[in-house]
Scaffold this motif. Structure first.
Motif, PDB file in Angstrom:
ATOM      1  N   PRO A  20      60.603  32.535  57.177  1.00 33.75           N
ATOM      2  CA  PRO A  20      61.767  32.381  58.058  1.00 33.75           C
ATOM      3  C   PRO A  20      61.398  31.675  59.359  1.00 33.75           C
ATOM      4  N   LEU A  21      62.375  31.052  59.971  1.00 35.33           N
ATOM      5  CA  LEU A  21      62.204  30.413  61.268  1.00 35.33           C
ATOM      6  C   LEU A  21      62.799  31.313  62.348  1.00 35.33           C
ATOM      7  N   VAL A  22      62.405  31.060  63.579  1.00 35.14           N
ATOM      8  CA  VAL A  22      62.923  31.827  64.706  1.00 35.14           C
ATOM      9  C   VAL A  22      63.471  30.858  65.752  1.00 35.14           C
ATOM     10  N   LEU A  23      64.656  31.148  66.245  1.00 31.51           N
ATOM     11  CA  LEU A  23      65.252  30.376  67.337  1.00 31.51           C
ATOM     12  C   LEU A  23      64.849  31.036  68.644  1.00 31.51           C
ATOM     13  N   VAL A  24      64.289  30.250  69.559  1.00 28.47           N
ATOM     14  CA  VAL A  24      63.768  30.810  70.807  1.00 28.47           C
ATOM     15  C   VAL A  24      64.223  29.998  72.012  1.00 28.47           C
ATOM     16  N   THR A  25      64.226  30.672  73.150  1.00 32.46           N
ATOM     17  CA  THR A  25      64.493  30.025  74.434  1.00 32.46           C
ATOM     18  C   THR A  25      63.486  30.550  75.444  1.00 32.46           C
ATOM     19  N   ALA A  26      63.391  29.922  76.595  1.00 31.89           N
ATOM     20  CA  ALA A  26      62.471  30.399  77.621  1.00 31.89           C
ATOM     21  C   ALA A  26      62.940  31.761  78.135  1.00 31.89           C
TER      22      ALA A  26
ATOM     23  N   SER B 199      66.527  34.004  58.446  1.00 34.16           N
ATOM     24  CA  SER B 199      66.613  34.659  57.136  1.00 34.16           C
ATOM     25  C   SER B 199      67.897  35.468  57.025  1.00 34.16           C
ATOM     26  N   GLY B 200      68.211  35.874  55.798  1.00 28.79           N
ATOM     27  CA  GLY B 200      69.420  36.643  55.577  1.00 28.79           C
ATOM     28  C   GLY B 200      69.317  38.067  56.078  1.00 28.79           C
ATOM     29  N   GLN B 201      68.078  38.574  56.218  1.00 25.96           N
ATOM     30  CA  GLN B 201      67.857  39.938  56.693  1.00 25.96           C
ATOM     31  C   GLN B 201      66.842  39.931  57.827  1.00 25.96           C
ATOM     32  N   ARG B 202      66.892  40.979  58.649  1.00 27.72           N
ATOM     33  CA  ARG B 202      65.894  41.114  59.713  1.00 27.72           C
ATOM     34  C   ARG B 202      64.510  41.278  59.103  1.00 27.72           C
ATOM     35  N   LEU B 203      63.502  40.853  59.840  1.00 24.45           N
ATOM     36  CA  LEU B 203      62.141  40.875  59.333  1.00 24.45           C
ATOM     37  C   LEU B 203      61.479  42.213  59.645  1.00 24.45           C
ATOM     38  N   PRO B 204      60.681  42.729  58.721  1.00 24.83           N
ATOM     39  CA  PRO B 204      60.005  44.005  58.937  1.00 24.83           C
ATOM     40  C   PRO B 204      59.132  43.988  60.193  1.00 24.83           C
ATOM     41  N   GLY B 205      59.267  45.010  61.009  1.00 24.77           N
ATOM     42  CA  GLY B 205      58.421  45.137  62.190  1.00 24.77           C
ATOM     43  C   GLY B 205      58.833  44.292  63.382  1.00 24.77           C
TER      44      GLY B 205
ATOM     45  N   GLY C 196      77.286  33.976  57.292  1.00 20.17           N
ATOM     46  CA  GLY C 196      77.048  33.005  56.238  1.00 20.17           C
ATOM     47  C   GLY C 196      75.822  32.147  56.436  1.00 20.17           C
ATOM     48  N   TYR C 197      75.202  32.248  57.601  1.00 19.66           N
ATOM     49  CA  TYR C 197      74.027  31.411  57.891  1.00 19.66           C
ATOM     50  C   TYR C 197      72.784  31.993  57.218  1.00 19.66           C
ATOM     51  N   GLU C 198      72.029  31.128  56.561  1.00 19.67           N
ATOM     52  CA  GLU C 198      70.709  31.505  56.034  1.00 19.67           C
ATOM     53  C   GLU C 198      69.939  30.245  55.691  1.00 19.67           C
ATOM     54  N   LEU C 199      68.729  30.152  56.185  1.00 19.87           N
ATOM     55  CA  LEU C 199      67.875  28.999  55.904  1.00 19.87           C
ATOM     56  C   LEU C 199      66.429  29.407  56.138  1.00 19.87           C
ATOM     57  N   VAL C 200      65.606  29.327  55.120  1.00 25.17           N
ATOM     58  CA  VAL C 200      64.205  29.722  55.269  1.00 25.17           C
ATOM     59  C   VAL C 200      63.289  28.656  54.690  1.00 25.17           C
ATOM     60  N   GLY C 201      62.084  28.634  55.198  1.00 23.98           N
ATOM     61  CA  GLY C 201      61.062  27.789  54.606  1.00 23.98           C
ATOM     62  C   GLY C 201      60.397  28.529  53.453  1.00 23.98           C
ATOM     63  N   TRP C 202      59.605  27.843  52.687  1.00 24.49           N
ATOM     64  CA  TRP C 202      58.892  28.460  51.572  1.00 24.49           C
ATOM     65  C   TRP C 202      57.749  27.552  51.149  1.00 24.49           C
ATOM     66  N   PHE C 203      56.896  28.092  50.303  1.00 19.71           N
ATOM     67  CA  PHE C 203      55.756  27.344  49.780  1.00 19.71           C
ATOM     68  C   PHE C 203      55.655  27.580  48.277  1.00 19.71           C
ATOM     69  N   GLN C 204      55.430  26.496  47.529  1.00 14.48           N
ATOM     70  CA  GLN C 204      55.219  26.592  46.088  1.00 14.48           C
ATOM     71  C   GLN C 204      53.991  25.787  45.677  1.00 14.48           C
ATOM     72  N   ILE C 205      53.429  26.186  44.549  1.00 13.99           N
ATOM     73  CA  ILE C 205      52.423  25.355  43.890  1.00 13.99           C
ATOM     74  C   ILE C 205      53.138  24.555  42.819  1.00 13.99           C
ATOM     75  N   LEU C 206      52.987  23.227  42.887  1.00 12.06           N
ATOM     76  CA  LEU C 206      53.608  22.319  41.926  1.00 12.06           C
ATOM     77  C   LEU C 206      52.523  21.569  41.168  1.00 12.06           C
ATOM     78  N   ALA C 207      52.894  21.019  40.025  1.00 10.32           N
ATOM     79  CA  ALA C 207      51.967  20.228  39.212  1.00 10.32           C
ATOM     80  C   ALA C 207      52.702  19.022  38.664  1.00 10.32           C
ATOM     81  N   PRO C 208      51.970  17.973  38.290  1.00 13.27           N
ATOM     82  CA  PRO C 208      52.624  16.824  37.643  1.00 13.27           C
ATOM     83  C   PRO C 208      53.311  17.253  36.351  1.00 13.27           C
ATOM     84  N   THR C 209      54.478  16.701  36.096  1.00 15.14           N
ATOM     85  CA  THR C 209      55.197  16.993  34.857  1.00 15.14           C
ATOM     86  C   THR C 209      54.316  16.683  33.644  1.00 15.14           C
ATOM     87  N   GLY C 210      54.327  17.579  32.672  1.00 15.11           N
ATOM     88  CA  GLY C 210      53.500  17.396  31.484  1.00 15.11           C
ATOM     89  C   GLY C 210      52.195  18.151  31.540  1.00 15.11           C
ATOM     90  N   THR C 211      51.911  18.827  32.651  1.00 15.97           N
ATOM     91  CA  THR C 211      50.704  19.660  32.733  1.00 15.97           C
ATOM     92  C   THR C 211      50.781  20.726  31.638  1.00 15.97           C
TER      93      THR C 211
END
Length: 331
Positions: free
Chosen positions: A135-141, A235-241, A253-268
């Motif tokens: 998830p991302l965080v919106l911040v100000t000073a 994120s759609g829910q508050r973060l633990p802690g 209705g707002y929700e937008l998060v980053g993520w990480f995946q492992i991808l491979a060339p098609t046909g692996t």
């Protein structure tokens, strides 16, 4: 007589062979499953060494290599929205010896905002495993006088055109998160582009801009030190802690998060994909990795291969909708 006995023995031998239950006849496993990995595996990371994706990729690479008895060589290919790394991954041999550690933006935003992205994730790449969401965080000073998104909305209405948003890299996920938030709340915010998150955060700390968005790792030290005020998580829910409200609590209705995946060339080979998925999921279940990823603002997500592919497809669809809604033009 001797010939007859010989023929009888051969006939009985043949019948005995045919009588063996089918369940006892085991076909040999595919060569890819038996031997892989028989040599080092290259892990392409479309980000600079030391950046968050690189840190997480190396964390996994070390443990995967130990489990398989082969090195995973991290190959950093930063720049141009991840195009150098993603195109290199797409054009690599699909023999299982090249994988990619792919952040959300490179996998689903870059193909939409570049006229010539030089790779097609739908035809040239396939999801292997989902590492986690970020998830991302919106911040100000802290001294801005704005302590919530409600305050931000009031200030934007009272001072139209005077509040601004520091966009870390044009069309990055944090940039689109800020634009979507402004649109969701009907806020008149002026967007100021910056080369990257560090510069955007510095501008907020200096009071040059009103707010920005980024992942937790780069913001938490400033938040805990009292220099930045966290307004909301994407994120759609508050973060633990973390006692930080979600954007959706103010703008439903707002929700937008980053993520990480492992991808491979098609046909692996599928046996290789299955093996990588199983081992990644095993690692993501260990308390040490869960704790370390938590420090980096990553929440593990252990999908099956089919689940990883469904997740990627859903994110592609969401990004197409977001880019169209925001009117982003390919460059």
């Amino acid at each position: 007589m001797t010939d007859r006995r010989h023929l009888l023995r051969r006939a009985l031998s043949t019948l005995a062979t045919l009588a063996v239950p089918a369940a006892t006849i085991v076909a040999p496993a595919p060569a890819a499953a038996q031997a892989w990995p028989a040599k080092p595996v290259r892990l392409i990371v479309p980000a600079a060494a030391g950046a968050a994706p690189d840190v997480i990729a190396r964390l996994l690479a070390e443990r995967l290599g130990a489990a398989w008895g082969q090195s995973l060589i991290v190959d950093n290919r930063p720049g141009a929205g991840g195009i150098p790394g993603m195109s290199a991954l797409a054009r690599s041999a699909n023999d299982g010896y090249t994988l990619g550690f792919v952040p959300a933006a490179m996998g689903t935003i870059t193909p939409l905002v570049y006229r010539n992205p030089q790779f097609n994730p739908e035809t040239e790449l396939t999801s292997v495993a989902t590492v986690g969401t970020s998830p991302l965080v919106l911040v100000t000073a802290a001294g801005s006088g704005i302590t919530s998104l409600t305050d931000l909305a009031k200030a934007a209405k009272a001072r139209p055109g005077q509040l601004n948003f520091a966009a870390p890299q044009p069309n990055s996920l944090p940039h689109l998160a800020g634009e979507l938030m402004a649109k969701s709340g009907n806020l008149a915010l002026y967007t100021v582009p910056y080369p990257g998150p560090p510069q955007a955060v510095s501008a907020v700390l200096a009071g040059d801009v009103t707010l920005t968005a980024d992942g937790l790792p780069g913001l938490l030290p400033h938040i805990r030190a009292g220099r930045l005020k966290a307004l909301a998580v994407t994120s759609g829910q508050r973060l633990p802690g973390l006692d930080i409200p979600t954007v959706a609590e103010t703008f439903p209705g707002y929700e937008l998060v980053g993520w990480f995946q492992i991808l491979a060339p098609t046909g692996t080979p599928q046996p290789v994909i299955d093996k990588v998925n199983a081992e990644v999921n095993r690692i993501l279940a260990t308390p040490e990795i869960v704790s370390r990823l938590g420090e980096l603002g990553i929440y593990p997500r252990r999908d099956s291969v089919a689940g990883a592919r469904e997740f990627f497809a859903s994110q592609q669809k969401a990004m197409r909708r977001l880019v169209a809604e925001l009117g982003v033009q390919a460059q």
